[in-house]
Write an enzyme that holds these catalytic residues in place. Structure first.
Site, PDB file in Angstrom:
ATOM      1  N   ASN A   9      55.077 -77.901  -0.114  1.00 51.98           N
ATOM      2  CA  ASN A   9      54.408 -78.247  -1.470  1.00 51.98           C
ATOM      3  C   ASN A   9      53.989 -76.642  -1.947  1.00 51.98           C
ATOM      4  O   ASN A   9      53.187 -76.033  -1.626  1.00 51.98           O
ATOM      5  CB  ASN A   9      53.150 -79.031  -0.849  1.00 51.98           C
ATOM      6  N   LYS A  11      52.739 -76.378  -4.842  1.00 51.72           N
ATOM      7  CA  LYS A  11      51.510 -76.561  -5.588  1.00 51.72           C
ATOM      8  C   LYS A  11      51.871 -76.003  -6.968  1.00 51.72           C
ATOM      9  O   LYS A  11      52.916 -76.040  -7.587  1.00 51.72           O
ATOM     10  CB  LYS A  11      50.467 -75.754  -4.993  1.00 51.72           C
ATOM     11  N   HIS A  96      47.460 -86.045  -2.666  1.00 51.23           N
ATOM     12  CA  HIS A  96      46.852 -84.853  -2.215  1.00 51.23           C
ATOM     13  C   HIS A  96      45.365 -84.599  -2.334  1.00 51.23           C
ATOM     14  O   HIS A  96      44.912 -84.877  -3.596  1.00 51.23           O
ATOM     15  CB  HIS A  96      47.709 -83.712  -2.704  1.00 51.23           C
ATOM     16  N   GLU A  98      43.739 -82.213  -3.287  1.00 51.88           N
ATOM     17  CA  GLU A  98      43.461 -81.297  -4.576  1.00 51.88           C
ATOM     18  C   GLU A  98      43.481 -82.405  -5.577  1.00 51.88           C
ATOM     19  O   GLU A  98      42.807 -82.152  -6.720  1.00 51.88           O
ATOM     20  CB  GLU A  98      44.441 -80.089  -4.631  1.00 51.88           C
ATOM     21  N   GLU A 168      46.003 -84.003   6.389  1.00 47.85           N
ATOM     22  CA  GLU A 168      45.618 -82.846   5.769  1.00 47.85           C
ATOM     23  C   GLU A 168      44.152 -82.726   5.819  1.00 47.85           C
ATOM     24  O   GLU A 168      43.513 -83.125   4.812  1.00 47.85           O
ATOM     25  CB  GLU A 168      46.381 -82.570   4.445  1.00 47.85           C
ATOM     26  N   GLY A 174      44.558 -74.196   2.840  1.00 44.75           N
ATOM     27  CA  GLY A 174      44.519 -73.021   2.322  1.00 44.75           C
ATOM     28  C   GLY A 174      43.193 -71.879   3.029  1.00 44.75           C
ATOM     29  O   GLY A 174      43.025 -70.881   2.080  1.00 44.75           O
ATOM     30  N   SER A 214      47.216 -75.035   6.721  1.00 42.48           N
ATOM     31  CA  SER A 214      47.403 -73.558   7.269  1.00 42.48           C
ATOM     32  C   SER A 214      48.542 -73.793   8.367  1.00 42.48           C
ATOM     33  O   SER A 214      48.169 -72.974   9.411  1.00 42.48           O
ATOM     34  CB  SER A 214      45.890 -72.897   7.575  1.00 42.48           C
ATOM     35  N   GLY A 235      51.927 -75.636   2.543  1.00 48.08           N
ATOM     36  CA  GLY A 235      51.486 -74.794   1.354  1.00 48.08           C
ATOM     37  C   GLY A 235      51.823 -73.554   1.294  1.00 48.08           C
ATOM     38  O   GLY A 235      53.042 -73.245   1.027  1.00 48.08           O
ATOM     39  N   GLY A 236      51.020 -72.743   1.293  1.00 47.96           N
ATOM     40  CA  GLY A 236      51.210 -71.422   1.350  1.00 47.96           C
ATOM     41  C   GLY A 236      52.280 -70.554   1.885  1.00 47.96           C
ATOM     42  O   GLY A 236      53.317 -69.845   1.461  1.00 47.96           O
TER      43      GLY A 236
END
Ligand code: 13P
Length: 251
Positions: A9, A11, A96, A98, A168, A174, A214, A235-236
């Site tokens: 993802n 983002k 999600h 967020e 998640e 994050g 993470s 993610g990251g």
């Protein structure tokens, strides 16, 4: 046999040229992966058409990060399922944390979105997960169970063939704080049980349940070794092709 999937993802990161480069690198490196591990990337809307041409003929599938809750019409700024399908999207992420937190996405709205996505031929990656307060209050099983029931109990075992669940925990997204393999596994097992109660053991057993929060090359192996963890929503670490592939190689 349920599929092992690693999904990235992105983002709200990368420009279109950067995203195209990232997608090219992912495709190139995806050749190293075993047959039973599927890859999905979810770039921003603006990137989808260009990334779709990069992915053509590869094993990497394309996902959106969201879709509109209406089919079409006067909804300024929204992107419909048929628009996503028309550029070659096979999936959309929905729910999600967020989007739940910053854009008022409710379980009710998610039911509509999942319906539209499935009707329009997209698979769905439905995200669930508790926040830190809920975990500290010991309510994590209840929160996740309710999210699953509120959304997925409106669908059928047949629909579940096109739905991936992603657990998640919000406190792990994050933050660098990963759920331990045990913490993740007990929620994944709970999700599979809640699915079995409604759709039967076979459908629940066939559902891919991803962990997100993470997840990185250094912890993916331990997480993916758990019985009910079928991959990750990253993610990251999905913004670096090497890390993303390294995670996928953790099987
Ligand atoms: P991080 O991997 O950056 O924690 O993000 C997880 C996530 O939200 C994927 O959807």
């Amino acid at each position: 046999m349920r599929k092992k999937i690693v999904a990235g993802n992105w983002k709200m990161n990368t420009t279109v040229p950067e995203g195209v480069e990232l997608a090219k690198a992912v495709v190139e490196k995806s050749a190293q992966l075993p047959e039973n591990v599927g890859l999905i990337v979810a770039p921003p809307f603006t990137h989808l058409a260009s990334v779709a041409s990069v992915l053509k003929g590869s094993k990497v599938q394309l996902s959106a990060q969201n879709c509109a809750d209406h089919e079409k019409g006067a909804y300024t700024g929204e992107v419909s399922v048929s628009m996503l399908a028309s550029v070659g999207c096979q999936w959309t992420i929905l729910g999600h944390s967020e989007r739940r937190q910053y854009y008022g996405e409710t379980d009710e709205k998610l039911v509509e979105k999942v319906k539209l996505a499935l009707a329009g031929g997209l698979g769905v990656i439905l995200c669930v997960g508790e926040n830190l307060d809920q975990r500290e209050a010991g309510k994590h099983f209840d929160v996740v169970t309710d999210q699953i029931k509120n959304v997925l109990y409106n669908f059928t075992a047949d629909d579940m063939k096109k739905i991936i669940v992603a657990y998640e925990p919000v406190w792990a997204i994050g933050t660098g704080k990963t759920a331990t393999a045990e913490q993740a596994e007990e929620i994944h097992a709970c999700i599979r049980k809640v699915l079995a109660d409604k759709f039967g053991a076979q459908a629940a057993d066939d559902t891919t349940i991803l962990y997100g929060g993470s997840c990185k090359p250094s912890n993916a192996k331990e997480l993916f070794a758990q019985k009910d963890i079928d991959g990750g929503l990253i993610g990251g670490a999905a913004l670096k092709a090497d890390d993303f592939i390294q995670i996928a190689l953790s099987y």
